[in-house]
Design a protein around this motif. Structure first.
Motif, short mmCIF file in Angstrom:
data_model
loop_
_atom_site.label_atom_id
_atom_site.label_comp_id
_atom_site.label_asym_id
_atom_site.label_seq_id
_atom_site.Cartn_x
_atom_site.Cartn_y
_atom_site.Cartn_z
N PRO A 186 0.80 -1.23 0.00
CA PRO A 186 0.00 0.00 0.00
C PRO A 186 0.83 1.27 0.00
O PRO A 186 0.38 2.31 -0.49
CB PRO A 186 -0.82 -0.13 1.29
CG PRO A 186 -0.06 -1.09 2.13
CD PRO A 186 0.62 -2.04 1.20
N VAL A 187 2.05 1.22 0.54
CA VAL A 187 2.92 2.40 0.56
C VAL A 187 3.85 2.42 -0.65
O VAL A 187 4.03 3.45 -1.30
CB VAL A 187 3.72 2.45 1.87
CG1 VAL A 187 4.68 3.65 1.86
CG2 VAL A 187 2.79 2.54 3.07
N THR A 188 4.46 1.26 -0.93
CA THR A 188 5.40 1.21 -2.05
C THR A 188 4.72 1.38 -3.41
O THR A 188 5.38 1.64 -4.41
CB THR A 188 6.15 -0.14 -2.03
OG1 THR A 188 5.18 -1.22 -2.00
CG2 THR A 188 7.05 -0.25 -0.82
N THR A 189 3.39 1.24 -3.46
CA THR A 189 2.67 1.47 -4.71
C THR A 189 2.93 2.87 -5.25
O THR A 189 3.17 3.06 -6.45
CB THR A 189 1.16 1.25 -4.50
OG1 THR A 189 0.92 -0.13 -4.25
CG2 THR A 189 0.38 1.68 -5.73
N TYR A 190 2.88 3.85 -4.38
CA TYR A 190 3.11 5.23 -4.81
C TYR A 190 4.55 5.43 -5.29
O TYR A 190 4.80 6.17 -6.24
CB TYR A 190 2.80 6.19 -3.67
CG TYR A 190 1.34 6.21 -3.28
CD1 TYR A 190 0.45 7.05 -3.92
CD2 TYR A 190 0.85 5.38 -2.27
CE1 TYR A 190 -0.90 7.08 -3.57
CE2 TYR A 190 -0.48 5.39 -1.92
CZ TYR A 190 -1.35 6.24 -2.57
OH TYR A 190 -2.68 6.25 -2.22
N LEU A 191 5.51 4.76 -4.63
CA LEU A 191 6.91 4.90 -5.02
C LEU A 191 7.16 4.26 -6.38
O LEU A 191 7.82 4.85 -7.24
CB LEU A 191 7.81 4.26 -3.96
CG LEU A 191 7.72 4.86 -2.55
CD1 LEU A 191 8.61 4.10 -1.59
CD2 LEU A 191 8.08 6.34 -2.56
N THR A 192 6.63 3.07 -6.57
CA THR A 192 6.86 2.37 -7.84
C THR A 192 6.13 3.05 -9.00
O THR A 192 6.67 3.15 -10.10
CB THR A 192 6.41 0.92 -7.71
OG1 THR A 192 5.08 0.86 -7.19
CG2 THR A 192 7.32 0.14 -6.77
N LEU A 193 4.92 3.51 -8.75
CA LEU A 193 4.19 4.22 -9.80
C LEU A 193 4.87 5.55 -10.13
O LEU A 193 4.97 5.94 -11.30
CB LEU A 193 2.74 4.46 -9.38
CG LEU A 193 1.84 5.17 -10.39
CD1 LEU A 193 1.76 4.39 -11.69
CD2 LEU A 193 0.44 5.37 -9.81
N GLY A 194 5.35 6.24 -9.10
CA GLY A 194 6.08 7.49 -9.34
C GLY A 194 7.36 7.25 -10.12
O GLY A 194 7.74 8.08 -10.97
N ASN A 195 8.03 6.11 -9.89
CA ASN A 195 9.23 5.80 -10.64
C ASN A 195 8.92 5.61 -12.12
O ASN A 195 9.69 6.05 -12.99
CB ASN A 195 9.87 4.53 -10.07
CG ASN A 195 11.12 4.14 -10.82
OD1 ASN A 195 12.10 4.87 -10.83
ND2 ASN A 195 11.09 2.97 -11.46
N VAL A 196 7.79 4.97 -12.43
CA VAL A 196 7.39 4.79 -13.82
C VAL A 196 7.17 6.14 -14.50
O VAL A 196 7.63 6.38 -15.63
CB VAL A 196 6.12 3.92 -13.92
CG1 VAL A 196 5.64 3.82 -15.36
CG2 VAL A 196 6.38 2.53 -13.35
N LEU A 197 6.47 7.03 -13.82
CA LEU A 197 6.17 8.34 -14.41
C LEU A 197 7.42 9.18 -14.58
O LEU A 197 7.58 9.88 -15.59
CB LEU A 197 5.15 9.07 -13.53
CG LEU A 197 3.77 8.39 -13.43
CD1 LEU A 197 2.88 9.15 -12.47
CD2 LEU A 197 3.11 8.29 -14.79
N VAL A 198 8.32 9.14 -13.60
CA VAL A 198 9.57 9.89 -13.73
C VAL A 198 10.40 9.35 -14.90
O VAL A 198 10.96 10.11 -15.69
CB VAL A 198 10.37 9.80 -12.41
CG1 VAL A 198 11.79 10.33 -12.60
CG2 VAL A 198 9.67 10.60 -11.32
N TRP A 199 10.45 8.03 -15.04
CA TRP A 199 11.19 7.41 -16.15
C TRP A 199 10.63 7.83 -17.49
O TRP A 199 11.37 8.03 -18.46
CB TRP A 199 11.14 5.90 -15.98
CG TRP A 199 11.91 5.14 -17.00
CD1 TRP A 199 13.26 4.94 -17.04
CD2 TRP A 199 11.38 4.47 -18.16
NE1 TRP A 199 13.61 4.19 -18.15
CE2 TRP A 199 12.47 3.87 -18.84
CE3 TRP A 199 10.09 4.29 -18.66
CZ2 TRP A 199 12.31 3.13 -20.00
CZ3 TRP A 199 9.92 3.56 -19.82
CH2 TRP A 199 11.02 2.99 -20.49
N GLU A 200 9.30 7.97 -17.58
CA GLU A 200 8.68 8.34 -18.85
C GLU A 200 8.87 9.82 -19.19
O GLU A 200 9.06 10.17 -20.35
CB GLU A 200 7.18 8.05 -18.79
CG GLU A 200 6.81 6.60 -18.79
CD GLU A 200 5.32 6.38 -18.69
OE1 GLU A 200 4.87 5.26 -18.89
OE2 GLU A 200 4.59 7.37 -18.41
#
Length: 327
Positions: A186-200
């Motif tokens: 539930p917490v790491t979801t925001y981190l991993t999704l944010g990593n995808v958006l930053v990479w894009e």
């Protein structure tokens, strides 16, 4: 002498001999008249005006009008559906819809963390790219721009593979040292999704910032070096202050993109990432209302409200950051 006298003799027309004003051109107007220039400008603007009406004004107007109706069925809900005018009923329902405003707040808070990190990394990469040779610039510029070219769906699937507990190379490497990373919590979801958006997004914004760097006069750098300034001091005192307009521009469009977040959370949930709910973002709610529930009128109303909120937040962001630029 007679020929020279004929040359000096003024040329007269029948109208001038009678004392009348010269006749205007028979066809058209004078080339330099203001009305002719305005007509030409209007003709050149017609393709843009038609396109603007076709892809912006008409769809937006249709969405607003569609949001004023509601599908109603006769015969205790089993009869044929018909559109009924309800005025602002759908919009009143949205203002009482807690899920919509919770999703909007979630996306706003998510963007408040993700956007500064992404723009900060893009700025750092642009500054590093500005200090290397021209041949290396082409290589790194293309490399950093590739994630932006990759479609959002493909990017989400790539990172889903990297986050997968079974086949993830990150988790397999971490297990060798006795560590297990839960990317779907539930917490790491925001981190991993944010990593995808930053990479894009980092590559495209880096290109914009790097292009703005090339417009700064190089004489400023030479004068600063003569005064004994280091490269770090030049970057902090000359480059970054001159980059504030492009940072405001990229930040404003990043705010708009964050509020329109749909593809990445939708794909990740579709393939089994259950920590992302179907109401994770307002765009997911709009999609669900239109496709799953068939409630196009309520989806149109939510789209209108989201567009207004996005415009307000983008305007506030621009005013706050532009104040710093002009200070």
């Amino acid at each position: 002498m007679a020929i020279e006298a004929d040359r000096r003799r003024p040329v007269t027309t029948p109208e001038a001999a009678r004392g009348a004003a010269p006749r205007a051109p028979r066809f058209g107007r004078r080339p330099g008249s203001p009305r002719t220039g305005a007509t030409k400008g209007l003709l050149f603007s017609v393709p843009y005006i038609v396109g603007f009406l076709a892809v912006y004004v008409i769809p937006v107007g249709y969405t607003i009008v569609r949001g004023l109706y509601r599908q109603q069925r006769s015969g205790l809900g089993f009869g044929p559906a018909r559109s009924v005018f309800v005025g602002l009923g759908n919009f009143v329902k949205i203002f009482h819809d807690g899920l919509f405003w919770t999703g909007l707040l979630r996306v706003a808070l998510f963007g408040a963390v993700e956007i500064p990190i992404m723009l900060g990394l893009a700025l750092l990469l642009a500054l590093l790219l500005d200090g290397i040779t021209a041949r290396a610039v082409r290589l790194f510029r293309v490399g950093y721009l590739i994630p932006y070219v990759v479609p959002s769906v493909v990017a989400a699937l790539i990172w889903l593979y990297l986050y997968s507990p079974e086949v993830s190379p990150i988790n397999s490497t971490a297990r060798h040292v006795g560590v297990t990373i839960d990317f779907f919590g539930p917490v790491t979801t925001y981190l991993t999704l944010g990593n995808v958006l930053v990479w894009e997004q980092i590559g495209f914004n880096m290109i914009l910032i790097y292009s703005a760097l090339q417009a700064i006069p190089r004489e400023l750098y030479e004068a600063a070096r003569i005064d004994g300034a280091s490269e770090r001091r030049i970057a902090w005192s000359i480059k970054i202050p001159n980059l504030r307009p492009v940072l405001v521009f990229t930040g404003m469009f990043s705010v708009i993109n964050a509020l329109q977040l749909l593809t990445e959370p939708f794909v990740l949930r579709l393939v089994g990432w259950k920590s992302i709910s179907k109401d994770f973002t307002p765009m997911q709610m709009i999609y669900n209302a239109a496709s799953a529930e068939g409630n196009y009128e309520y989806a149109a109303a939510m789209s209108t409200v989201l567009a207004v909120v996005t415009g307000i937040l983008a305007f506030v962001f621009y005013r706050l950051t532009n104040r710093k630029v002009t200070a």
